[in-house]
Design a protein around this motif. Structure first.
Motif, mmCIF file in Angstrom:
data_model
loop_
_atom_site.group_PDB
_atom_site.id
_atom_site.type_symbol
_atom_site.label_atom_id
_atom_site.label_comp_id
_atom_site.label_asym_id
_atom_site.label_seq_id
_atom_site.Cartn_x
_atom_site.Cartn_y
_atom_site.Cartn_z
ATOM 1 N N GLY A 21 9.516 19.919 -0.072
ATOM 2 C CA GLY A 21 9.439 19.177 -1.320
ATOM 3 C C GLY A 21 9.189 17.692 -1.219
ATOM 4 O O GLY A 21 8.718 17.086 -2.178
ATOM 5 N N PHE A 22 9.524 17.070 -0.105
ATOM 6 C CA PHE A 22 9.349 15.616 -0.015
ATOM 7 C C PHE A 22 9.346 15.189 1.448
ATOM 8 O O PHE A 22 9.783 15.921 2.341
ATOM 9 N N TYR A 23 8.838 13.991 1.671
ATOM 10 C CA TYR A 23 8.947 13.327 2.965
ATOM 11 C C TYR A 23 9.790 12.081 2.769
ATOM 12 O O TYR A 23 9.511 11.257 1.887
ATOM 13 N N ALA A 39 0.831 -1.207 0.000
ATOM 14 C CA ALA A 39 0.000 0.000 0.000
ATOM 15 C C ALA A 39 0.864 1.255 0.000
ATOM 16 O O ALA A 39 0.513 2.250 -0.652
ATOM 17 N N ARG A 40 1.986 1.237 0.727
ATOM 18 C CA ARG A 40 2.886 2.408 0.723
ATOM 19 C C ARG A 40 3.379 2.719 -0.678
ATOM 20 O O ARG A 40 3.537 3.889 -1.046
ATOM 21 N N ARG A 41 3.639 1.679 -1.449
ATOM 22 C CA ARG A 41 4.158 1.921 -2.798
ATOM 23 C C ARG A 41 3.125 2.589 -3.700
ATOM 24 O O ARG A 41 3.483 3.155 -4.744
ATOM 25 N N LYS A 42 1.843 2.568 -3.307
ATOM 26 C CA LYS A 42 0.812 3.248 -4.088
ATOM 27 C C LYS A 42 0.713 4.740 -3.769
ATOM 28 O O LYS A 42 0.019 5.467 -4.481
ATOM 29 N N VAL A 43 1.362 5.183 -2.704
ATOM 30 C CA VAL A 43 1.297 6.602 -2.320
ATOM 31 C C VAL A 43 2.212 7.392 -3.239
ATOM 32 O O VAL A 43 3.444 7.279 -3.164
ATOM 33 N N PRO A 103 17.163 2.814 -2.037
ATOM 34 C CA PRO A 103 17.236 3.982 -1.150
ATOM 35 C C PRO A 103 15.925 4.186 -0.380
ATOM 36 O O PRO A 103 14.898 3.608 -0.720
ATOM 37 N N LYS A 104 15.986 5.014 0.653
ATOM 38 C CA LYS A 104 14.799 5.298 1.463
ATOM 39 C C LYS A 104 13.729 5.981 0.595
ATOM 40 O O LYS A 104 14.060 6.847 -0.223
#
Length: 368
Positions: free
Chosen positions: A309-311, A291-295, A320-321
């Motif tokens: 700009g990013f989290y 599910a995280r990969r869909k964000v 990578p993170k």
């Protein structure tokens, strides 16, 4: 004695009342049963869960009054040192009852607190409650029927009370993921016995288990509907001075996230989390890896967050993170999972959302 249909017939409606140390509230609660204007067969089924106060004496006193008015009363219970919990008590009260419809009522601290707080409540039915909810239940046999409530004191839990009373019919199904819990509050539930038997029973894990929320989710899994009678049929009291520790917020949160992943996220190839602050990031971190990969982004109105700009999810084991973009809400693409609390920004958030002309349930869902 008021006539209540054929006295030889099985009770048509069973009022389900779990009781534990409820002497302060029982008289008014039971009086509201007596005052129902429903003229058909009706019974009261009480399960006394190891009360140590005068609850049982009060129940026996009211049994005579109620049966003198044509309302049979079944009293069960146990006297072990410790209560078995509200889920167990409701199941036992249902098992010993015989009505084809179930009307749930709470008598005091053994009842069902609002999902995310732990206050005591004692509930009183308005005289027309059984009649009006039975009418709705016969028209919607696979639904949980709720109603609007009157809060006492009137200024307690104002946001929550507005939410209970003002959800549109379609939002009774779209807003089931919010921290408020079931979109019709448990002390107003009314349903057919056949449907409850298909969905239930209540979880009997006891203290710390959100048995009402779990049954509500299972009801939805099995295709159940949610209907609200738009009249205040229950007086829903708030007692901040009588708090009892009940269900941890983290427990509720975990169930909500898993239900969101089960019911909604499989049909979305990608989505945006609306709120780059604490709650939005918490949801992101608590999602399963898939599910995280869909964000695809967070969105916000906070210029500082957008400027960054990013989290970056530093605790991720991925390399990578993950770095998720943070956009202004007007630059983000639906569907959205919204982690902004409603009714807190003097209408500013709601106006922003309306300006996008989106459809709730298709383009966004509230997870606040």
């Amino acid at each position: 004695m008021r006539p209540r249909g054929d006295p030889a017939a099985a009770p048509h409606v069973s009022i389900i009342l779990p009781v534990h140390n409820a002497e302060r509230w029982l008289h008014e609660c039971l009086r509201s049963v007596l005052q129902q204007d429903f003229a058909g067969p009706m019974e009261l089924s009480v399960f006394n869960d190891a009360s140590k106060d005068q609850s049982l004496r009060i129940l026996e006193e009211w049994k005579a009054k109620l049966e003198g008015s044509g309302i049979p009363v079944v009293i069960g219970g146990h006297e072990s040192p410790y209560p078995r919990g509200v889920g167990y008590s409701k199941n036992q009260a249902i098992a010993q009852s015989s009505g084809s419809y179930l009307c749930f009522l709470d008598s005091g601290p053994h009842g069902c607190p609002e999902v995310l707080n732990t206050v005591t409540q004692d509930d009183v039915m308005m005289p027309q409650r059984v009649r009006l909810q039975l009418d709705a239940a016969t028209r919607h046999p696979t639904s949980i029927i709720g109603c609007q409530v009157r809060r006492e004191p009137p200024d307690s839990t104002e946001r929550y009370t507005r939410w209970i009373n003002q959800l549109a019919p379609e939002q009774l199904l779209t807003q089931v993921f919010t921290s408020h819990g079931p979109t019709v509050v448990m002390p107003t539930w009314f349903c057919s016995r056949a449907w409850f038997s298909h969905v239930g029973p209540f979880d009997e894990g006891g203290q710390g288990v959100p048995e009402d929320l779990l049954l509500f989710y299972n009801h939805l899994r099995k295709g159940g509907g949610v209907v609200r009678v738009d009249q205040s049929l229950v007086l829903y009291r708030y007692h901040p001075d009588a708090a009892t520790h009940s269900v941890l917020e983290t427990t509720i949160w975990t169930h909500r996230v898993r239900f969101l992943e089960e019911r909604v996220l499989p049909r979305w190839a990608a989505f945006t989390i609306w709120n780059a602050g604490r709650q939005g990031r918490r949801l992101y971190r608590n999602l399963s890896a898939g599910a995280r990969r869909k964000v695809v982004a967070f969105c916000d109105v906070d210029e500082n967050k957008i400027r960054k700009g990013f989290y970056c999810y530093e605790d991720s084991e991925e390399a990578p993170k993950p770095r998720v973009p943070i956009l202004h809400f007007r630059a983000a693409r639906p569907p959205f999972v919204i982690c902004v609390k409603l009714d807190l920004t003097r209408g500013e958030f709601e106006a922003n959302l309306r300006s996008l002309h989106l459809q709730e349930g298709r383009d966004f869902l509230h997870f606040s």
